[in-house]
Design a protein around this motif. Structure first.
Motif, PDB file in Angstrom:
ATOM      1  N   SER A  35       0.832  -1.210   0.000  1.00 34.76           N
ATOM      2  CA  SER A  35       0.000   0.000   0.000  1.00 34.76           C
ATOM      3  C   SER A  35       0.863   1.255   0.000  1.00 34.76           C
ATOM      4  N   TRP A  36       1.951   1.228   0.754  1.00 40.72           N
ATOM      5  CA  TRP A  36       2.817   2.399   0.787  1.00 40.72           C
ATOM      6  C   TRP A  36       3.485   2.619  -0.573  1.00 40.72           C
ATOM      7  N   VAL A  37       3.910   1.565  -1.226  1.00 42.55           N
ATOM      8  CA  VAL A  37       4.525   1.695  -2.552  1.00 42.55           C
ATOM      9  C   VAL A  37       3.527   2.277  -3.548  1.00 42.55           C
ATOM     10  N   VAL A  38       2.284   1.806  -3.497  1.00 41.96           N
ATOM     11  CA  VAL A  38       1.249   2.350  -4.385  1.00 41.96           C
ATOM     12  C   VAL A  38       1.045   3.842  -4.103  1.00 41.96           C
ATOM     13  N   LEU A  39       0.960   4.209  -2.821  1.00 40.33           N
ATOM     14  CA  LEU A  39       0.808   5.614  -2.451  1.00 40.33           C
ATOM     15  C   LEU A  39       1.988   6.439  -2.951  1.00 40.33           C
ATOM     16  N   ALA A  40       3.191   5.918  -2.798  1.00 38.40           N
ATOM     17  CA  ALA A  40       4.379   6.634  -3.263  1.00 38.40           C
ATOM     18  C   ALA A  40       4.352   6.826  -4.781  1.00 38.40           C
ATOM     19  N   LEU A  41       3.954   5.807  -5.517  1.00 39.37           N
ATOM     20  CA  LEU A  41       3.885   5.924  -6.981  1.00 39.37           C
ATOM     21  C   LEU A  41       2.823   6.936  -7.420  1.00 39.37           C
ATOM     22  N   VAL A  42       1.691   6.941  -6.743  1.00 41.30           N
ATOM     23  CA  VAL A  42       0.647   7.918  -7.054  1.00 41.30           C
ATOM     24  C   VAL A  42       1.149   9.326  -6.754  1.00 41.30           C
ATOM     25  N   THR A  43       1.853   9.488  -5.652  1.00 42.31           N
ATOM     26  CA  THR A  43       2.399  10.799  -5.293  1.00 42.31           C
ATOM     27  C   THR A  43       3.398  11.268  -6.339  1.00 42.31           C
ATOM     28  N   VAL A  44       4.274  10.388  -6.777  1.00 37.99           N
ATOM     29  CA  VAL A  44       5.242  10.748  -7.819  1.00 37.99           C
ATOM     30  C   VAL A  44       4.508  11.152  -9.100  1.00 37.99           C
ATOM     31  N   GLY A  45       3.455  10.424  -9.440  1.00 33.50           N
ATOM     32  CA  GLY A  45       2.674  10.770 -10.626  1.00 33.50           C
ATOM     33  C   GLY A  45       2.005  12.125 -10.513  1.00 33.50           C
TER      34      GLY A  45
END
Length: 52
Positions: A35-45
């Motif tokens: 979940s944290w990795v998904v959140l980080a990727l969305v934030t980068v996007g």
């Protein structure tokens, strides 16, 4: 960085702190880190989209 992107970045860093504390205290949880990795990727996007 606009307000919404800054808020997401703060939430991502906070999530990293929470995930790390949870892992240290109670052991690893794959779903938590996923979940944290998904959140980080969305934030980068979001940050990349705001800068474009």
């Amino acid at each position: 960085m606009p307000g919404s992107a800054k808020t997401m970045a703060v939430c991502t860093v906070g999530g990293l702190v929470v995930a790390t504390a949870y892992t240290v205290a109670l052991g690893g949880n794959g779903w938590l880190w996923f979940s944290w990795v998904v959140l980080a990727l969305v934030t980068v996007g979001v940050v990349a989209a705001r800068q474009a």
